[in-house]
Design a protein around this motif. Structure first.
Motif, PDB file in Angstrom:
ATOM      1  N   ARG A 209     -30.541  60.182-151.192  1.00 14.18           N
ATOM      2  CA  ARG A 209     -31.453  59.770-150.119  1.00 14.18           C
ATOM      3  C   ARG A 209     -31.135  60.605-148.896  1.00 14.18           C
ATOM      4  O   ARG A 209     -29.988  60.596-148.413  1.00 14.18           O
ATOM      5  CB  ARG A 209     -31.268  58.279-149.743  1.00 14.18           C
ATOM      6  CG  ARG A 209     -31.541  57.311-150.864  1.00 14.18           C
ATOM      7  CD  ARG A 209     -33.020  57.268-151.222  1.00 14.18           C
ATOM      8  NE  ARG A 209     -33.297  56.289-152.239  1.00 14.18           N
ATOM      9  CZ  ARG A 209     -33.179  56.494-153.547  1.00 14.18           C
ATOM     10  NH1 ARG A 209     -32.760  57.658-154.003  1.00 14.18           N
ATOM     11  NH2 ARG A 209     -33.481  55.531-154.408  1.00 14.18           N
ATOM     12  N   TYR A 210     -32.121  61.307-148.379  1.00 20.72           N
ATOM     13  CA  TYR A 210     -31.909  62.207-147.251  1.00 20.72           C
ATOM     14  C   TYR A 210     -33.059  62.034-146.254  1.00 20.72           C
ATOM     15  O   TYR A 210     -34.221  61.889-146.663  1.00 20.72           O
ATOM     16  CB  TYR A 210     -31.964  63.667-147.696  1.00 20.72           C
ATOM     17  CG  TYR A 210     -31.090  64.049-148.873  1.00 20.72           C
ATOM     18  CD1 TYR A 210     -29.928  64.793-148.689  1.00 20.72           C
ATOM     19  CD2 TYR A 210     -31.445  63.713-150.186  1.00 20.72           C
ATOM     20  CE1 TYR A 210     -29.135  65.183-149.782  1.00 20.72           C
ATOM     21  CE2 TYR A 210     -30.666  64.099-151.274  1.00 20.72           C
ATOM     22  CZ  TYR A 210     -29.513  64.833-151.058  1.00 20.72           C
ATOM     23  OH  TYR A 210     -28.737  65.223-152.142  1.00 20.72           O
ATOM     24  N   VAL A 211     -32.749  62.068-144.956  1.00 20.11           N
ATOM     25  CA  VAL A 211     -33.789  62.247-143.929  1.00 20.11           C
ATOM     26  C   VAL A 211     -33.438  63.567-143.257  1.00 20.11           C
ATOM     27  O   VAL A 211     -32.333  63.722-142.724  1.00 20.11           O
ATOM     28  CB  VAL A 211     -33.796  61.095-142.893  1.00 20.11           C
ATOM     29  CG1 VAL A 211     -34.808  61.398-141.792  1.00 20.11           C
ATOM     30  CG2 VAL A 211     -34.130  59.768-143.572  1.00 20.11           C
ATOM     31  N   LEU A 212     -34.366  64.513-143.337  1.00 24.96           N
ATOM     32  CA  LEU A 212     -34.022  65.887-142.949  1.00 24.96           C
ATOM     33  C   LEU A 212     -34.900  66.440-141.842  1.00 24.96           C
ATOM     34  O   LEU A 212     -36.117  66.179-141.794  1.00 24.96           O
ATOM     35  CB  LEU A 212     -34.123  66.797-144.181  1.00 24.96           C
ATOM     36  CG  LEU A 212     -33.120  66.507-145.300  1.00 24.96           C
ATOM     37  CD1 LEU A 212     -33.462  67.312-146.544  1.00 24.96           C
ATOM     38  CD2 LEU A 212     -31.696  66.791-144.838  1.00 24.96           C
ATOM     39  N   ASP A 213     -34.269  67.241-141.004  1.00 22.09           N
ATOM     40  CA  ASP A 213     -34.973  68.001-139.985  1.00 22.09           C
ATOM     41  C   ASP A 213     -35.743  69.134-140.708  1.00 22.09           C
ATOM     42  O   ASP A 213     -35.210  69.736-141.646  1.00 22.09           O
ATOM     43  CB  ASP A 213     -33.911  68.591-139.036  1.00 22.09           C
ATOM     44  CG  ASP A 213     -34.527  69.276-137.848  1.00 22.09           C
ATOM     45  OD1 ASP A 213     -34.418  68.719-136.743  1.00 22.09           O
ATOM     46  OD2 ASP A 213     -35.108  70.376-138.018  1.00 22.09           O
ATOM     47  N   PRO A 214     -36.968  69.441-140.264  1.00 23.07           N
ATOM     48  CA  PRO A 214     -37.740  70.475-140.978  1.00 23.07           C
ATOM     49  C   PRO A 214     -37.104  71.868-140.923  1.00 23.07           C
ATOM     50  O   PRO A 214     -37.489  72.745-141.698  1.00 23.07           O
ATOM     51  CB  PRO A 214     -39.103  70.457-140.268  1.00 23.07           C
ATOM     52  CG  PRO A 214     -38.863  69.793-138.958  1.00 23.07           C
ATOM     53  CD  PRO A 214     -37.743  68.834-139.174  1.00 23.07           C
ATOM     54  N   GLU A 215     -36.132  72.034-140.043  1.00 23.41           N
ATOM     55  CA  GLU A 215     -35.442  73.331-140.006  1.00 23.41           C
ATOM     56  C   GLU A 215     -34.752  73.642-141.337  1.00 23.41           C
ATOM     57  O   GLU A 215     -34.438  74.791-141.644  1.00 23.41           O
ATOM     58  CB  GLU A 215     -34.415  73.335-138.858  1.00 23.41           C
ATOM     59  CG  GLU A 215     -33.773  74.687-138.703  1.00 23.41           C
ATOM     60  CD  GLU A 215     -33.251  74.980-137.306  1.00 23.41           C
ATOM     61  OE1 GLU A 215     -33.510  74.193-136.377  1.00 23.41           O
ATOM     62  OE2 GLU A 215     -32.587  76.016-137.168  1.00 23.41           O
ATOM     63  N   ILE A 216     -34.547  72.632-142.133  1.00 24.67           N
ATOM     64  CA  ILE A 216     -33.904  72.824-143.443  1.00 24.67           C
ATOM     65  C   ILE A 216     -34.673  73.853-144.293  1.00 24.67           C
ATOM     66  O   ILE A 216     -34.088  74.574-145.095  1.00 24.67           O
ATOM     67  CB  ILE A 216     -33.770  71.469-144.200  1.00 24.67           C
ATOM     68  CG1 ILE A 216     -32.746  71.551-145.333  1.00 24.67           C
ATOM     69  CG2 ILE A 216     -35.097  70.988-144.746  1.00 24.67           C
ATOM     70  CD1 ILE A 216     -31.346  71.431-144.912  1.00 24.67           C
ATOM     71  N   PHE A 217     -35.995  73.929-144.098  1.00 27.66           N
ATOM     72  CA  PHE A 217     -36.795  74.846-144.928  1.00 27.66           C
ATOM     73  C   PHE A 217     -36.408  76.310-144.689  1.00 27.66           C
ATOM     74  O   PHE A 217     -36.239  77.078-145.634  1.00 27.66           O
ATOM     75  CB  PHE A 217     -38.289  74.646-144.667  1.00 27.66           C
ATOM     76  CG  PHE A 217     -38.817  73.332-145.173  1.00 27.66           C
ATOM     77  CD1 PHE A 217     -38.645  72.959-146.501  1.00 27.66           C
ATOM     78  CD2 PHE A 217     -39.492  72.466-144.334  1.00 27.66           C
ATOM     79  CE1 PHE A 217     -39.125  71.743-146.980  1.00 27.66           C
ATOM     80  CE2 PHE A 217     -39.978  71.244-144.793  1.00 27.66           C
ATOM     81  CZ  PHE A 217     -39.790  70.894-146.123  1.00 27.66           C
ATOM     82  N   ALA A 218     -36.271  76.668-143.408  1.00 26.50           N
ATOM     83  CA  ALA A 218     -35.884  78.058-143.087  1.00 26.50           C
ATOM     84  C   ALA A 218     -34.507  78.355-143.683  1.00 26.50           C
ATOM     85  O   ALA A 218     -34.259  79.455-144.182  1.00 26.50           O
ATOM     86  CB  ALA A 218     -35.873  78.256-141.577  1.00 26.50           C
ATOM     87  N   LEU A 219     -33.639  77.360-143.655  1.00 29.89           N
ATOM     88  CA  LEU A 219     -32.292  77.561-144.187  1.00 29.89           C
ATOM     89  C   LEU A 219     -32.327  77.678-145.715  1.00 29.89           C
ATOM     90  O   LEU A 219     -31.627  78.494-146.303  1.00 29.89           O
ATOM     91  CB  LEU A 219     -31.384  76.412-143.735  1.00 29.89           C
ATOM     92  CG  LEU A 219     -31.256  76.305-142.208  1.00 29.89           C
ATOM     93  CD1 LEU A 219     -30.628  74.987-141.795  1.00 29.89           C
ATOM     94  CD2 LEU A 219     -30.448  77.480-141.665  1.00 29.89           C
ATOM     95  N   LEU A 220     -33.178  76.869-146.335  1.00 25.08           N
ATOM     96  CA  LEU A 220     -33.307  76.931-147.798  1.00 25.08           C
ATOM     97  C   LEU A 220     -33.816  78.301-148.245  1.00 25.08           C
ATOM     98  O   LEU A 220     -33.442  78.805-149.312  1.00 25.08           O
ATOM     99  CB  LEU A 220     -34.271  75.846-148.295  1.00 25.08           C
ATOM    100  CG  LEU A 220     -33.680  74.451-148.454  1.00 25.08           C
ATOM    101  CD1 LEU A 220     -34.780  73.418-148.665  1.00 25.08           C
ATOM    102  CD2 LEU A 220     -32.671  74.404-149.613  1.00 25.08           C
TER     103      LEU A 220
END
Ligand code: G1P
Length: 292
Positions: A209-220
């Motif tokens: 279960r995760y609540v993530l900041d959308p910045e995660i996409f650039a990092l991924l």
């Protein structure tokens, strides 16, 4: 990141090899606990947390998940004509009105991080949830994701569910090192995917279960293949916590690791024992079996 989450991502493209041969034709997310598939428990938890857009990252073989959330006109008509209103409600309740399902295909099985990245065009630039349906999390009060969404809203941080596991099992999970906990939360200082138990920084394991900041996409997009040669969500979170606060959250509730045989058995037993119609008979069967 102080907005309320509305979108939930369900990575359901995995091959489910642990449950072969069943998973030859039944996706592991469709394995039932009593009469509801695992995916339904996760979907209910996301809806209860306030999500109205459910994004399923699937693969081209997994029609069963899409079929399950599709409207079943013929079945509904038959149940309606037969006056079977209770069953009709069950079928309709799979996806309540006002909630929409979006299906995204993960063309290649490149890992959990890659699966989450596939949801980027639908999520856009807002905080979002990720739920791994083979972790079934049950709580009498507010669900785990609801607790986490509330925490994310108040703190503006990304929030990751954790629980203690025996040291010997740390090699099966993402493991975090944190600052001291207060109010169920502790800021994550380090996170590592499936460490050798000897090297594990703690025995606090990531639950799905995760609540993530959308910045995660650039990092991924920039993460190299990690544990198991896969693009790991854990590695992108490790990069995120260099830039933004990420909290580990000890949720209130019980987690069943239904990605393992024993977890699936445990969940079935627990749910049978607390089922309003089945508990008496289930208890009797278990007592007899244990007395043999
Ligand atoms: C995934 C994550 C891992 C996490 C686990 C929870 O692993 O990569 O960090 O602890 O889910 O269930 P998987 O079970 O997909 O191997």
């Amino acid at each position: 990141m102080t907005r309320r989450i509305r979108k939930a991502v369900f990575p359901v493209a995995g091959l489910g090899t642990r449950f072969l041969p069943a998973t030859k034709s039944v996706p592991k997310e469709m394995m039932p606990i009593i009469d509801r598939p695992l995916i339904q428990y996760a979907v209910d938890e996301a809806i209860e947390a306030g999500c109205d857009t459910l994004i399923f990252v699937t693969n081209r073989y997994k029609h069963a998940v899409a079929d399950y959330f599709d409207k079943a006109y013929e079945l509904e008509q038959k149940l309606e004509h037969a006056g079977k209103t209770a069953q009709l409600e069950l079928v309709r309740y799979v996806l309540p009105s006002g909630v929409r399902a979006v299906f995204v295909t993960q063309a290649e099985a490149l890992g959990l991080g890659h699966a989450v990245l596939c949801a980027k065009p639908v999520v856009g630039d807002e905080p979002f949830a990720v739920l791994l349906p083979d972790d079934l999390v049950w709580n009498q009060g507010p669900g785990a994701l609801r607790q986490m969404a509330d925490t994310a809203e108040v703190t503006g941080a990304s929030v990751i569910a954790v629980e203690d596991v025996p040291k010997a099992k740390t090699g099966s999970y993402g493991i975090v090192a944190t600052e001291d906990f207060s109010n169920r939360q502790g800021r994550i200082r380090a996170i590592v995917e499936k460490p050798d138990p000897v090297k594990a920084p703690s025995n606090l394991a990531v639950v799905g279960r995760y609540v993530l900041d959308p910045e995660i996409f650039a990092l991924l997009e920039n993460v190299e293949p990690g544990s198991g040669g896969e693009i790991q969500l854990t590695d992108a979170i490790a990069a995120l916590l260099e830039k933004k606060p990420v909290l580990a959250y000890r949720f209130e509730g019980k987690r069943f690791d239904c990605g393992t045989h024993i977890g699936l058995i445990e969940a079935t037993i627990e749910f049978a024992l607390s089922h309003e119609n089945l508990s008496g008979a289930a208890r009797e069967i278990m007592q007899k079996a244990l007395a043999r």
